[in-house]
Scaffold this motif. Structure first.
Motif, PDB file in Angstrom:
ATOM      1  N   TRP A  99       0.844  -1.201   0.000  1.00 37.08           N
ATOM      2  CA  TRP A  99       0.000   0.000   0.000  1.00 37.08           C
ATOM      3  C   TRP A  99       0.881   1.254   0.000  1.00 37.08           C
ATOM      4  CZ3 TRP A  99      -5.076   1.402  -0.503  1.00 37.08           C
ATOM      5  CH2 TRP A  99      -5.359   2.736  -0.219  1.00 37.08           C
ATOM      6  N   LYS A 155      -5.143  -2.607   8.725  1.00 34.98           N
ATOM      7  CA  LYS A 155      -6.100  -1.499   8.582  1.00 34.98           C
ATOM      8  C   LYS A 155      -5.682  -0.289   9.401  1.00 34.98           C
ATOM      9  CE  LYS A 155     -10.520  -1.871   6.950  1.00 34.98           C
ATOM     10  NZ  LYS A 155     -11.758  -2.631   6.939  1.00 34.98           N
ATOM     11  N   THR A 158      -3.495   1.626   7.085  1.00 35.20           N
ATOM     12  CA  THR A 158      -4.023   2.149   5.814  1.00 35.20           C
ATOM     13  C   THR A 158      -5.323   2.942   5.955  1.00 35.20           C
ATOM     14  OG1 THR A 158      -5.051  -0.021   5.492  1.00 35.20           O
ATOM     15  CG2 THR A 158      -2.977   0.355   4.358  1.00 35.20           C
ATOM     16  N   ILE A 162      -7.610   5.612   3.534  1.00 37.43           N
ATOM     17  CA  ILE A 162      -8.848   5.174   2.894  1.00 37.43           C
ATOM     18  C   ILE A 162     -10.002   6.106   3.282  1.00 37.43           C
ATOM     19  CG2 ILE A 162     -10.514   3.258   2.793  1.00 37.43           C
ATOM     20  CD1 ILE A 162      -7.975   1.438   3.076  1.00 37.43           C
ATOM     21  N   ALA A 192     -12.790  -2.075   2.391  1.00 38.04           N
ATOM     22  CA  ALA A 192     -12.652  -0.636   2.651  1.00 38.04           C
ATOM     23  C   ALA A 192     -13.929  -0.045   3.240  1.00 38.04           C
ATOM     24  CB  ALA A 192     -12.284   0.094   1.362  1.00 38.04           C
TER      25      ALA A 192
END
Ligand SMILES: N[C@@H](CCC(=O)N[C@@H](CS)C(=O)NCC(=O)O)C(=O)O
Length: 227
Positions: A99, A155, A158, A162, A192
């Motif tokens: 990512w 998560k 990231t 997002i 997401a």
């Protein structure tokens, strides 16, 4: 950055609620349920000498989040010591590295382009990178990374980006084609969508303020590029 004092850890998070990098540490700390103090750092002013003198410190958002997840084993990241958990840790690391190196900078690059044509071109490129590099890594998300029923470090690292991409598209700061493209990706879209539902992600999130500050920042960067 984070400072940890003494044998009984007292965590102080030096942060700014508008910063996506600091947001990573906030998600991690909230998921771990750790008590902490926060000191807000105003990013528009030069750092004060007391801040530069703090010791011991840990800086860099990924290292801060990893440190917290390692120091307090939890659903975020399995502890080291077995092949099975080493594999899970390696997969999470591979995902976040992919990512960060391949997708992470697109949103900022797109938002700071002057031409709509260039924005659309980069938006298309970003969607195709997510499709090729990220979507396959999420095939077993259930609903979290690697089949986990709880949020993982994948998560925490990231999600700040997002949630921004989703908000910026909604507010027409980024092209709608990004959402159209990403929503068409079977694994990524499901994974997401959960971001905005997580308390740990949203408790410091102030969409109006972040969009307003970011739009200002994008305009500054564009003006500097023209000068
Ligand atoms: N690679 C760093 C990036 C941090 C960063 O760029 N933070 C922005 C605010 S969002 C900044 O202005 N940092 C300067 C500073 O903290 O002095 C990380 O992941 O922690």
């Amino acid at each position: 950055m984070v400072a940890v004092n003494g044998n009984t850890p007292k965590i102080t998070l030096y942060t700014n609620h508008g910063c996506p990098y600091a947001h990573r540490a906030h998600i991690t700390i909230k998921e771990l349920g750790l008590p902490y103090e926060e000191v807000i750092i105003h990013l528009s002013k030069p750092r004060d000498p007391w801040y530069l003198d703090i010791n011991p410190i840990i800086t860099e958002s990924i290292i801060v989040s990893q440190f917290l997840a390692d120091a307090y084993p939890s659903h975020l990241l399995p502890p080291t010591g077995s092949e099975e958990s080493a594999l899970k840790r390696a997969r999470i690391k591979f995902f976040t590295d992919t990512w960060n190196t391949k997708v992470g900078s697109y949103w900022f690059k797109i938002a700071t382009q002057n031409s709509e044509e260039e924005k659309e071109k980069l938006a298309k490129e970003m969607v195709s990178v997510v499709e090729k590099e990220i979507d396959p890594l999420l095939k077993d998300a259930a609903p979290f990374f690697g089949g986990s029923s709880k949020l993982t470090l994948a998560k925490a690292i990231t999600a700040p980006f997002i949630i921004r991409i989703i908000a910026f598209v909604k507010r027409a700061v980024l092209p709608k084609s990004i959402a159209d493209g990403l929503n068409g990706l079977p694994n990524f879209s499901k994974w997401a969508a959960g971001v905005v539902k997580q308390d740990s992600v949203t408790y410091i999130w102030d969409e109006d303020r972040i969009v307003e500050q970011s739009v200002k920042k994008f305009a500054q960067v564009k003006a500097q590029a023209k000068a």
